[in-house]
Design an enzyme around this catalytic site. Structure first.
Site, short mmCIF file in Angstrom:
data_model
loop_
_atom_site.label_atom_id
_atom_site.label_comp_id
_atom_site.label_asym_id
_atom_site.label_seq_id
_atom_site.Cartn_x
_atom_site.Cartn_y
_atom_site.Cartn_z
N GLU A 7 23.38 24.04 33.73
CA GLU A 7 22.56 25.39 32.56
C GLU A 7 21.31 25.54 33.09
OE1 GLU A 7 21.97 25.43 28.53
OE2 GLU A 7 23.92 25.27 28.89
N LYS A 8 20.98 24.61 33.48
CA LYS A 8 19.18 24.19 33.63
C LYS A 8 19.14 23.52 34.97
CE LYS A 8 19.16 21.24 29.49
NZ LYS A 8 20.60 22.27 29.47
N ASP A 102 25.72 23.15 28.82
CA ASP A 102 25.76 22.73 27.58
C ASP A 102 27.21 22.58 27.16
OD1 ASP A 102 23.54 21.61 28.72
OD2 ASP A 102 22.27 22.36 26.87
N ASP A 104 28.34 23.59 24.34
CA ASP A 104 27.76 24.05 23.13
C ASP A 104 28.78 25.67 23.23
OD1 ASP A 104 25.60 25.05 23.91
OD2 ASP A 104 24.50 23.76 22.77
N TYR A 320 16.79 15.65 26.61
CA TYR A 320 17.07 16.65 26.12
C TYR A 320 16.31 17.24 24.84
CZ TYR A 320 18.45 21.32 25.44
OH TYR A 320 18.74 23.07 25.41
N ARG A 322 15.61 20.03 22.94
CA ARG A 322 16.65 21.15 21.98
C ARG A 322 17.77 20.54 22.17
NH1 ARG A 322 13.96 26.50 23.90
NH2 ARG A 322 12.57 25.86 24.78
#
Length: 651
Positions: A7-8, A102, A104, A320, A322
């Site tokens: 994702e990142k 992630d 989610d 992380y 957030r």
């Protein structure tokens, strides 16, 4: 070649470090043996603007609403095209693909939409990483799953994205065009989340503005008891003129009693003593940290988020940030001592806190059942060197480390005492608190919440040494600030009456997400709907007028709860998304029909509020022009143009 799409970049690096072999950096990727790890930068794709479906829709017109795509399109974000090209090239050489978003709903969408957009037809595995520690990533790599298992999660996220587009694009165009008819030459942005947040502030400002104070009166008496003195307060009976909170509305009864009290004797008729133990506050989620950092250091929610991003990405001092979780994985407990000793050794304050920690203690913070896509914010174990951090970065890091260190301190033990005295046939009450064991409390404050009472015995005598009446006045509610507005968004269920809606909002973490709440506030400020006045957030005349012109349902949080109920059914039960979007379109038609230039004109003329700062007004026209050039793409979600590298969530 096996291609893992993270994702990142930070997740990609963690995955590459956990693979056997020596990592080799490439353009936009890391190769390790026969595996290549690449990454997204947040969402690389976004919903296409209306004119991608029909060039005529580039012009904003009421008679084209609602805009309802028959076949949905995505378009690359401008600053993400390079990384999208890297992934496209790597897919051509891949024999298998691993989705490493992630764990989610939004993480599922973010990577899968890229895989599908680039027309990959092969099988896809799913890698679920919620902890970037090397052993945890290695364990995750050993238990890959079939990505097909997560299709319902993807469909729910995709439905949310489309619903936000439909809602934001159509209502923003409708109210902007109606606003022009009413004499307002600018974009009036409407979004499913940003507009209810604005509604919270507008309604709070109205409560403050319309508040009528009324006087009330309190009577105190200083009492001499066997082991000292204390102050007690009169508890007037129902025969007295009281408001709905039991406050005395007339001064005369208190003044008359005060004249009789000096020298009067009485007795302690009721004594309630309770020993209490309070565990340390849990480690932080992002929103909880934003609330505390705003109160302690006056930081804006966005400022805290930006600081956390720097601590995470540049300094690699925290996990992380957030995250909406306040719990830690159970396997972290064994390594907590080493990571905290590493993190705290270079800072005097942290060293003092570390010295009092008992690492044999295990608090409720270590709980796998409470950990979702991410765990609570925690130090990584890298030493914090204050000389390499800004003052704000150091302060925020200490807060994060403190809340984890506090898990290794004893509970706060107190004795709370409530006493009721009978004097001249009237009740007088006193309360106090004695700290038996400070436990974790000194890490947070050295101030006692209530002074202790002297030792008391039920039935003992007392004598009044002095008495007096204090004239007081009711006060309006406090205006929102960054801390209280973030807290309201976290606990939005308090602002709705329907019990089922309240339950849903509590279950789904309120209004907005950890990643979007700060941005929503800043967007409302930038668009001239809110203004910061000292530390308060106040609605502007434009913001108040927008809320006044909208149907009430558009400015309240209930819609988010109803959406979440439907989206949960899609994600967890495999429900068909079509009825959800169909019902939304029916709802949307009703909302569009309520757009009324006369109502908006009156709202613009009569609404009260603050004037936005000059620097906030000028960019509004540029943002409006940009929105029209992109046919509402930036206003459709109600959050404005997002930077690549940020996960989109709520609007």
């Amino acid at each position: 070649m096996r291609l893992i799409i993270a994702e990142k970049p930070s997740l990609a690096r963690a995955i590459a470090d956990a693979l056997p072999g020596s990592p080799r950096k490439q353009d936009g990727a890391i190769a390790v043996g026969d595996t290549t790890v690449t990454w997204c930068l947040g969402h690389l794709l976004e919903q296409a603007p209306p004119d991608a479906y029909d060039p005529a829709l580039k012009q904003w017109r009421l008679d084209t609403l609602p805009i309802l795509p028959s076949r949905w399109k995505l378009t690359p974000r401008a600053r993400a095209r390079g990384q999208l090209a890297v992934i496209r090239g790597l897919l051509k050489s891949a024999r298998e693909v691993v989705h490493a978003g992630d764990p989610d709903r939004e993480g599922q969408l973010l990577v899968q939409e890229v895989i599908e957009h680039l027309s990959w037809k092969g099988a896809v595995s799913r890698l679920l990483v919620s902890d970037l520690n090397r052993p945890a990533v290695q364990r995750a790599l050993a238990r890959l799953e079939d990505n097909a298992r997560y299709q319902p999660l993807y469909r729910a996220a995709e439905s949310r994205s489309r619903a936000d587009w439909l809602y934001g694009i159509n209502l923003t165009r409708a109210w902007t065009l109606t606003g022009r008819q009413a004499g307002h030459n600018g974009v009036l942005s409407v979004g499913r989340v940003q507009t209810p947040v604005l509604g919270l502030v507008v309604r709070r400002d109205a409560e403050i503005r319309d508040f009528t104070p009324h006087p009330f009166f309190v009577l105190w008496a200083d009492l001499a008891v066997e082991h000292g003195t204390l102050r007690a307060w009169w508890a007037p009976g129902e025969q007295q003129p009281l408001d709905d909170q039991g406050r005395l509305l007339a001064r005369e009864p208190a003044a008359a009693l005060a004249e009789r009290l000096p020298g009067a004797e009485g007795r302690l008729v009721k004594l309630d003593t309770q020993n209490k133990r309070q565990a340390a506050p849990l480690p932080y989620s992002l929103s909880a940290l934003q609330v505390d950092a705003a109160r302690r250091y006056g930081l804006s929610a966005q400022g805290v988020l930006d600081t956390c991003q720097a601590l995470y990405e540049r300094h690699q001092l925290i996990t992380y940030p957030r995250s909406d979780c306040r719990y830690l994985p159970e396997e972290h407990f064994a390594a907590a001592r080493a990571s905290l000793e590493g993190a705290c050794r270079a800072d005097d304050t942290l060293r003092q806190w570390l010295a009092g920690a008992d690492f044999t203690r295990r608090s409720r913070a270590w709980n796998d059942k409470q950990v979702g896509a991410h765990h609570a914010l925690a130090p990584t174990g890298r030493p914090m060197d204050p000389s390499r951090l800004s003052a704000t970065e150091a302060n925020v890091f200490r807060l994060i480390a403190r809340n984890v260190l506090a898990q290794f301190y004893p509970p706060l033990s107190t004795r709370e005492v409530k006493a009721e005295f009978r004097i001249l046939d009237e009740a007088f009450r006193a309360r106090g608190q004695e700290i038996l064991e400070a436990g974790w409390k000194p890490l947070f404050t050295t101030r006692d919440e209530a002074p202790p009472l002297p030792t008391l015995t039920e039935g003992e005598a007392c004598r009044v040494s002095a008495a007096g009446v204090e004239d007081r006045e009711t006060r309006p509610p406090e205006p929102f600030n960054d801390a209280s507005l973030i807290k309201a968004m976290m606990n939005i269920a308090r602002y709705v009456e329907d019990s089922a809606v309240r339950r849903t909002l509590r279950e789904h973490d309120g209004l907005g997400t950890e990643a979007t709440r700060a941005g929503i506030i800043e967007t409302l400020v930038e668009r001239g709907y809110l203004v910061r006045k000292s530390k308060a957030l106040r609605a502007t005349r434009l913001g108040s007028a927008l809320i006044a012109s909208l149907p009430e349902a558009a400015s309240r949080p209930e819609r988010t709860a109803l959406w979440e109920q439907r989206l949960s059914a899609i994600a967890e039960e495999g429900a068909d998304p079509a009825p959800f979007l169909g019902d939304l379109i029916s709802d949307l038609r009703g909302l569009l029909a309520s757009a009324d230039a006369g109502r908006l004109r009156e709202a613009l003329a009569t609404s009260r509020g603050e004037e936005p700062a000059a620097v906030g007004r000028a960019p509004a026209k540029r943002r409006g022009a940009t929105s029209r050039r992109r046919s509402g793409a930036s206003t459709g979600t109600g959050r404005g143009t997002r930077r690549a590298g940020r996960k989109r969530g709520s609007s």
